[in-house]
Design a protein around this motif. Structure first.
Motif, mmCIF file in Angstrom:
data_model
loop_
_atom_site.group_PDB
_atom_site.id
_atom_site.type_symbol
_atom_site.label_atom_id
_atom_site.label_comp_id
_atom_site.label_asym_id
_atom_site.label_seq_id
_atom_site.Cartn_x
_atom_site.Cartn_y
_atom_site.Cartn_z
ATOM 1 N N ILE A 90 0.845 -1.211 0.000
ATOM 2 C CA ILE A 90 0.000 0.000 0.000
ATOM 3 C C ILE A 90 0.876 1.255 0.000
ATOM 4 C CG2 ILE A 90 -1.554 1.367 1.454
ATOM 5 C CD1 ILE A 90 -3.268 -0.721 0.556
ATOM 6 N N LEU A 91 1.916 1.235 0.831
ATOM 7 C CA LEU A 91 2.747 2.439 0.941
ATOM 8 C C LEU A 91 3.551 2.676 -0.335
ATOM 9 C CD1 LEU A 91 3.756 2.040 4.653
ATOM 10 C CD2 LEU A 91 2.618 4.018 3.682
ATOM 11 N N VAL A 92 4.079 1.599 -0.908
ATOM 12 C CA VAL A 92 4.799 1.755 -2.174
ATOM 13 C C VAL A 92 3.854 2.297 -3.234
ATOM 14 C CG1 VAL A 92 5.923 0.485 -4.023
ATOM 15 C CG2 VAL A 92 6.522 0.009 -1.675
ATOM 16 N N LEU A 93 2.656 1.755 -3.225
ATOM 17 C CA LEU A 93 1.659 2.225 -4.189
ATOM 18 C C LEU A 93 1.382 3.719 -4.001
ATOM 19 C CD1 LEU A 93 -0.377 1.537 -6.394
ATOM 20 C CD2 LEU A 93 -1.999 0.905 -4.626
ATOM 21 N N GLU A 94 1.345 4.153 -2.749
ATOM 22 C CA GLU A 94 1.053 5.568 -2.516
ATOM 23 C C GLU A 94 2.142 6.454 -3.129
ATOM 24 O OE1 GLU A 94 0.376 6.760 1.547
ATOM 25 O OE2 GLU A 94 -0.405 8.703 0.934
ATOM 26 N N THR A 95 3.389 6.051 -2.966
ATOM 27 C CA THR A 95 4.471 6.809 -3.601
ATOM 28 C C THR A 95 4.237 6.916 -5.104
ATOM 29 O OG1 THR A 95 6.180 6.328 -2.007
ATOM 30 C CG2 THR A 95 6.897 6.682 -4.255
ATOM 31 N N MET A 96 3.850 5.800 -5.700
ATOM 32 C CA MET A 96 3.686 5.815 -7.153
ATOM 33 C C MET A 96 2.482 6.650 -7.566
ATOM 34 S SD MET A 96 4.787 1.966 -7.940
ATOM 35 C CE MET A 96 6.530 1.558 -7.870
ATOM 36 N N MET A 97 1.433 6.630 -6.744
ATOM 37 C CA MET A 97 0.266 7.440 -7.076
ATOM 38 C C MET A 97 0.618 8.921 -7.049
ATOM 39 S SD MET A 97 -2.936 5.458 -5.266
ATOM 40 C CE MET A 97 -2.493 5.850 -3.619
ATOM 41 N N ILE A 98 1.378 9.300 -6.036
ATOM 42 C CA ILE A 98 1.783 10.710 -5.965
ATOM 43 C C ILE A 98 2.709 11.030 -7.136
ATOM 44 C CG2 ILE A 98 3.012 12.423 -4.582
ATOM 45 C CD1 ILE A 98 2.070 10.779 -2.111
ATOM 46 N N GLY A 99 3.632 10.114 -7.407
ATOM 47 C CA GLY A 99 4.599 10.343 -8.474
ATOM 48 C C GLY A 99 3.947 10.484 -9.827
ATOM 49 N N VAL A 100 2.949 9.663 -10.087
ATOM 50 C CA VAL A 100 2.346 9.674 -11.415
ATOM 51 C C VAL A 100 1.637 11.004 -11.669
ATOM 52 C CG1 VAL A 100 0.048 8.705 -10.995
ATOM 53 C CG2 VAL A 100 1.311 8.032 -13.017
ATOM 54 N N PHE A 101 1.072 11.607 -10.604
ATOM 55 C CA PHE A 101 0.408 12.900 -10.793
ATOM 56 C C PHE A 101 1.400 14.058 -10.761
ATOM 57 C CE2 PHE A 101 -3.301 10.527 -8.860
ATOM 58 C CZ PHE A 101 -3.981 10.418 -10.047
ATOM 59 N N ALA A 102 2.554 13.829 -10.160
ATOM 60 C CA ALA A 102 3.498 14.935 -10.012
ATOM 61 C C ALA A 102 4.489 15.007 -11.173
ATOM 62 C CB ALA A 102 4.257 14.798 -8.701
ATOM 63 N N ALA A 103 4.647 13.932 -11.918
ATOM 64 C CA ALA A 103 5.705 13.886 -12.927
ATOM 65 C C ALA A 103 5.459 14.912 -14.027
ATOM 66 C CB ALA A 103 5.792 12.499 -13.524
ATOM 67 N N THR A 104 6.483 15.653 -14.370
ATOM 68 C CA THR A 104 6.388 16.545 -15.527
ATOM 69 C C THR A 104 7.354 16.096 -16.611
ATOM 70 O OG1 THR A 104 7.998 18.017 -14.532
ATOM 71 C CG2 THR A 104 5.701 18.553 -14.190
ATOM 72 N N ASP A 105 7.872 14.910 -16.449
ATOM 73 C CA ASP A 105 8.751 14.312 -17.438
ATOM 74 C C ASP A 105 8.023 13.083 -17.962
ATOM 75 O OD1 ASP A 105 11.994 13.996 -18.116
ATOM 76 O OD2 ASP A 105 10.902 12.122 -18.037
ATOM 77 N N LEU A 106 7.878 13.014 -19.261
ATOM 78 C CA LEU A 106 7.052 11.959 -19.845
ATOM 79 C C LEU A 106 7.557 10.574 -19.454
ATOM 80 C CD1 LEU A 106 4.793 11.032 -21.685
ATOM 81 C CD2 LEU A 106 6.281 11.388 -23.638
ATOM 82 N N PHE A 107 8.870 10.423 -19.463
ATOM 83 C CA PHE A 107 9.440 9.114 -19.148
ATOM 84 C C PHE A 107 9.161 8.757 -17.697
ATOM 85 C CE2 PHE A 107 12.596 5.935 -18.285
ATOM 86 C CZ PHE A 107 12.738 5.263 -19.479
ATOM 87 N N LEU A 108 9.340 9.728 -16.815
ATOM 88 C CA LEU A 108 9.084 9.484 -15.389
ATOM 89 C C LEU A 108 7.631 9.084 -15.176
ATOM 90 C CD1 LEU A 108 10.455 9.716 -12.583
ATOM 91 C CD2 LEU A 108 9.476 11.987 -12.431
#
Lengths: 502, 501
Positions: free
Chosen positions: B118-136
């Motif tokens: 769950i916690l790893v998933l939360e990092t990825m959820m935040i990351g996916v909305f925060a990324a401004t780099d297409l690859f990221l």
């Protein structure tokens, strides 16, 4: 007056060291007592490989076309490939050193009393170490060979020991011997094809050197060149297991002792692709209109075929064999790109894929029941419960093969396909993406079996690996993880070293 | 280091701490996980208060080189749209942790792995909305499948492993199509402006029509599978039925929003012309989703299946709002993403409690809950009302905005879409009547009402649903400037102005 040819020993020292190690290994067989042989052989092998690596490091900035009387080209890409082979060899030799994968006495007939007594005596076939070193030396020579004859010699030097090693499995010996014979016969054919093509190329250009062939472009009858390219390619595509020259791969991968399978899958690919890259980038680059469509088609078929047929496999080694066929297709895509990006991507891919493959086969050796290795996937069910760590590592490796982000496999795939796209081969990108989607299916199926399926009441278990195997598997897995997170560490080197000279 | 990176990194830190606790002390693990997610929620609210809504650009920007050879950067930053979705994620996760306290006890691998996932998933959820780099973005987009896969397959019920695989294969297939497009964009950028994955720079590319259409499709299909839009939806009901209620909340509430978010951030921003070309087709698919999801929901006998199909209908609304290309539609769609997150969360959580108590997920097994378990029944009622967009509850505002925004450009689609609201009344009211009212069916007599823990978990969601229904302004203030910017940058102007009323 006859002048002695200049061999520039300093440039070919890495190969000479490994060859020397192999020769010393042969002497060890003759003069050292049986009790100490294995330890001495392992020490010699590791020592020779480390020394070779150090020598490669020493010559890392040198480039020369004149080494060994113009028959060896030392350049950036060649050095990178040699280093890759040696690093893979270092990891593989630790797996090979786990003697219980190998036959006690190769000459004993399977099932005979002689075999039983050899096993009871715990006798070991320590000749595998010198054979292994000969193979490594051949693989180091293959990607730096500058002419067709040297290429052929290197091809044979690394193939012959592999034919032998493939037959030395301790368990299921008949299968192993059959695979060795098959590998030998088909390998001999492919060598013949290679020689035949080399003859045509000589007829076309009047020289055996790759740069000479390149310089002769357009000067003579193209038919000779085409025949030459086709036959030389067949010989090399056989070694990398490209469709339609792949049929030996699953059988040999299944039959050979698993550490040898891992070594073949990893290092042979590096050597053979290294040679392919050099031949096509240097020798045939001027005539790309002739061969690019052919290789493109082969790449597409190889990717799709490997992925599709892998779905039907129930044996983990056969599945990995077909997966390696699919990966050969990806690598061919990088080759067809024929640009610096393609070369850098291929270099990265070969290193990353090689290590991941070694880790995969290393783990396969650990899953056993009372009679030895269990490669039947149906019996891998519930492994995640029995040994979560090993199952998790294997899952990570499979995800890397599948090219999921944050693994080295993903970066490799991205690099290869962006190079292919850049060169205008969009069909390769589409085929690659499709076959990745197909491939994901069977990689994930293994993860399901290990984690989501309850184990049937079975004696399959993960043995506690010896220190040597453990080191090998841990090194290979950890480097794969690191390369997934910080690909720059290797990618920058691959970009810097992506350079062939004529 | 930007505060955004800290918010994204905290869950990983939490996962690390959880990993260090011995597996046997599961109660401690749960408390640590709850504490960690609460801290993250608080920090993210702090992030929101520091966000200047008068600036339309990207804030909390941070950029570090990751893979120099491909010019890939760890580049993050948020505008209003990303911010509200990050808030949605960080607020939902602690609620899910608290609400599903015992979900992990029966799973295949125990409590520890559950909370790490769950916690790893939360990092990825935040990351996916925060990324401004297409690859990221792509990395997070694909990598987040893996924890969800294990959450469904390891802790779900019923045919969980098949559902997990179906989910993974569908998503991977979409992701790989997108990878081909990502490579295409990268190479085209390399030819025109130098290799980059920076979204702002990629938006300036001049791509010829055919290529742009193909690249657009690669992205769009990936997002349509994620969101999910008819006909790419078939994995969702299976996954939602098999997953635990908590996983379903995260799956439908947050993960699927990545699909609609991606449509806004990538499809429209990078390929405005292709978006224009495909708009009629997409609006059609969206309308079909609305109606199809609604009808399928009416026919469901299983509560989880019901919620899954209502979501398909709602995702139809969101997609319609996005591709209506009006500022109202766009704002409405964005607001809808947030509201749907909370409303689905409340539905799934209460339904989950009902199912645990009754030991069944079939609607027909319930009846008369209003008398046995009044608090739970009221919670389910409010959740249901929010699902059918009752005026006064949050979903109404967004649905209204979407329909108004769509009507100005595609009146027919909006009118058919309105039919979806009528059907929503059916698919919500009938199950509510069956489960909450009428005689108490056998087996329900002794059900216990919500415990204190469950009451605490559900109350913030209900509070948000009610407050946002009356006073959506704070969220809309965050969304509006960014949404308008998306529409304007894509080359559209609101048709209302042209008609002059």
């Amino acid at each position: 007056m006859l002048t002695a040819p200049s061999l520039t020993y300093s440039l070919i020292a890495p190969m000479l060291i490994v060859l020397g190690g192999a020769l010393v290994g042969v002497l060890v067989e003759a003069f050292i007592g049986r009790v100490h042989r294995a330890a001495v052989q392992l020490t010699i092998s590791i020592g020779a490989l480390l020394l070779a690596l150090q020598q490669i490091w020493r010559i890392r900035n040198i480039s020369s076309t004149t080494a060994a009387v113009n028959s060896v080209t030392i350049d950036k890409a060649g050095i990178f490939l040699q280093a890759t082979v040696v690093v893979l060899g270092l990891v593989a030799v630790l797996l090979v050193a786990d003697q219980d994968n190998f036959v006690g006495q190769a000459s004993a007939v399977p099932g005979s009393n002689e075999e039983k007594s050899s096993l009871q005596e715990k006798s070991q076939q320590t000749e595998i170490f010198p054979l292994f070193l000969f193979a490594v030396a051949g693989m180091m020579l293959f990607p730096v060979a500058a002419d067709l004859i040297t290429l052929f010699v290197a091809l044979e030097v690394f193939s012959l020991p592999l034919y032998l090693l493939a037959g030395l499995s301790r368990r299921r010996r008949l299968l192993s011997q059959e695979s060795a014979l098959k590998y030998f016969l088909l390998g001999a054919y492919s060598s013949a094809f290679f020689l035949f093509g080399a003859a045509f190329l000589y007829g076309y250009s009047g020289t055996i050197s790759l740069s000479g062939i390149s310089a002769a472009a357009g000067s003579a009858n193209n038919v000779f060149l085409l025949i030459g390219i086709v036959f030389v390619s067949i010989g090399l595509l056989f070694k990398v297991g490209a469709v339609p020259f792949h049929s030996w791969t699953p059988d040999v991968y299944q039959g050979a002792p698993t550490p040898i399978t891992g070594f073949m899958a990893a290092a042979t690919k590096v050597a053979a692709f290294g040679a392919l890259l050099r031949i096509f980038y240097i020798g045939f680059a001027e005539e790309q209109a002739l061969w690019r469509p052919l290789i493109t088609v082969i790449a597409i078929i190889t990717m799709l075929f490997g992925s599709l047929v892998a779905i039907a496999q129930r044996d983990v080694k056969r599945m990995l064999a077909y997966s390696s066929i699919a990966h050969a297709g990806f690598l061919l895509s990088g080759m067809v790109a024929l640009n610096k990006d393609g070369l850098a991507a291929s270099l990265f891919y070969l290193f990353a894929y090689g290590l991941t493959t070694l880790a995969a086969f290393g783990i396969v050796t650990l899953v056993r029941d009372s009679s030895g290795e269990v490669s039947d996937l149906n019996r891998w069910t519930g492994l995640g419960k029995k040994s979560p760590l090993v199952a998790a590592a294997f899952s990570f490796i499979l995800l890397s093969f599948a090219g999921i982000p944050l693994t080295s496999g993903f970066i490799g795939k991205f690099a290869i396909f962006s190079a292919a796209y850049k060169s205008g081969n969009i069909s390769l990108v589409v085929a690659g993406v499709l076959s990745s989607a197909i491939a994901a299916f069977f990689y994930i199926r293994v993860i399901i079996m290990m984690f989501f399926t309850d184990s049937i009441n079975d004696s399959v278990s993960v043995i506690i690996p010896s220190v040597k195997s453990r080191i090998a598997i841990i090194i290979a897995t950890v480097i794969s993880v690191i390369l997934g997170l910080l690909p720059s560490l290797l990618l920058n080197a691959a970009t810097t070293y992506a350079n062939f000279i004529k | 280091m930007s505060l955004l990176t800290i918010v994204g990194g905290l869950p990983l830190l939490g996962a690390l701490i959880v990993a260090l606790i011995p597996s046997k002390s599961s109660e401690i693990i749960k408390r640590v996980a709850l504490g960690a997610t609460l801290v993250i929620a608080v920090v993210s609210i702090f992030l929101a208060t520091g966000f200047d809504k008068n600036i339309t650009g990207i804030q909390y920007v941070q950029s570090n080189t990751w893979v120099a050879a491909f010019n890939i950067n760890y580049a993050v930053g948020i505008d209003g749209i990303s911010l509200v979705l990050i808030l949605l994620s960080t607020i939902l996760v602690p609620i899910v942790v608290l609400a599903t306290w015992h979900e992990s006890d029966v799973g295949r691998w125990g409590t520890k792995s559950f909370y790490i996932l769950i916690l790893v998933l939360e990092t990825m959820m935040i990351g996916v909305f925060a990324a401004t780099d297409l690859f990221l973005f792509y990395v997070f987009f694909e990598a987040m499948l893996i924890p969800v896969y294990f959450l469904i397959g390891g802790y779900g019920t019923g045919n969980r492993s098949a559902a997990a695989v179906k989910f993974l294969l569908y998503s991977l297939f979409g992701g790989l199509l997108m990878l081909a497009s990502v490579i295409g964009v990268y190479v085209i950028a390399g030819n025109q402006i130098g290799a980059t994955f920076d979204l702002a720079k990629l938006a300036t590319l001049q791509i010829d029509n055919t290529t742009e259409n193909l690249l657009f499709l690669g992205f769009f299909i990936a997002f349509a599978i994620k969101a999910p839009l008819w006909p790419f939806h078939t994995w969702l009901p299976d996954a939602a039925k098999a997953a635990t209620p908590g996983t379903s909340v995260l799956l439908l509430g947050v993960l699927d929003k990545v699909g609609t978010y991606g449509m806004i951030r990538f499809c429209i921003a990078l390929f405005p012309d292709a978006s224009k070309t495909f708009t009629p087709l997409i609006i059609t698919l969206a309308v079909i989703s609305i109606i199809y999801g609604a009808f399928m929901a009416i026919g469901q006998k299983d509560i989880k299946g019901l919620i899954a199909f209502t979501s398909i209908s709602h995702f139809g609304f969101i997609t319609m709002g996005i591709f209506a290309m009006t500022s109202q539609g766009m704002s409405g769609a964005n607001l809808y993403m947030v509201n749907h997150g909370f409303s689905t969360a409340s539905l799934f959580l209460v339904a989950g409690w009902m199912m645990i108590r009754r030991g069944s997920s079939t609607i027909a097994d319930f009846g008369g809950l209003q008398r046995v378990t009044p608090v739970m029944a009221w919670a389910f009622f409010i959740a249901g009302m929010s699902g059918l967009a009752l005026p006064g509850l949050s979903s109404f505002v967004s649905e209204f905005l979407v329909l108004v925004g769509t009507y100005t450009r595609y009146p027919v689609a909006a009118i058919i879409g309105t039919l979806g609201i009528v059907l929503a009344a059916l698919y919500i009211l009938i199950p509510i009547q069956k489960t909450l009212h009428g005689p108490i069916t056998t087996g329900n007599e002794n059900l216990k009402d919500l415990s204190l823990r469950e009451k605490i978990a559900i109350s913030p969601i209900i509070l948000i649903i009610v407050v946002m229904g009356f006073y959506p302004k704070p969220v809309l203030d965050l969304i509006n400037p960014a949404a308008e910017k998306v529409v304007v940058n894509a080359g559209f102007t609101d048709p209302i102005a042209k008609m002059g009323k």
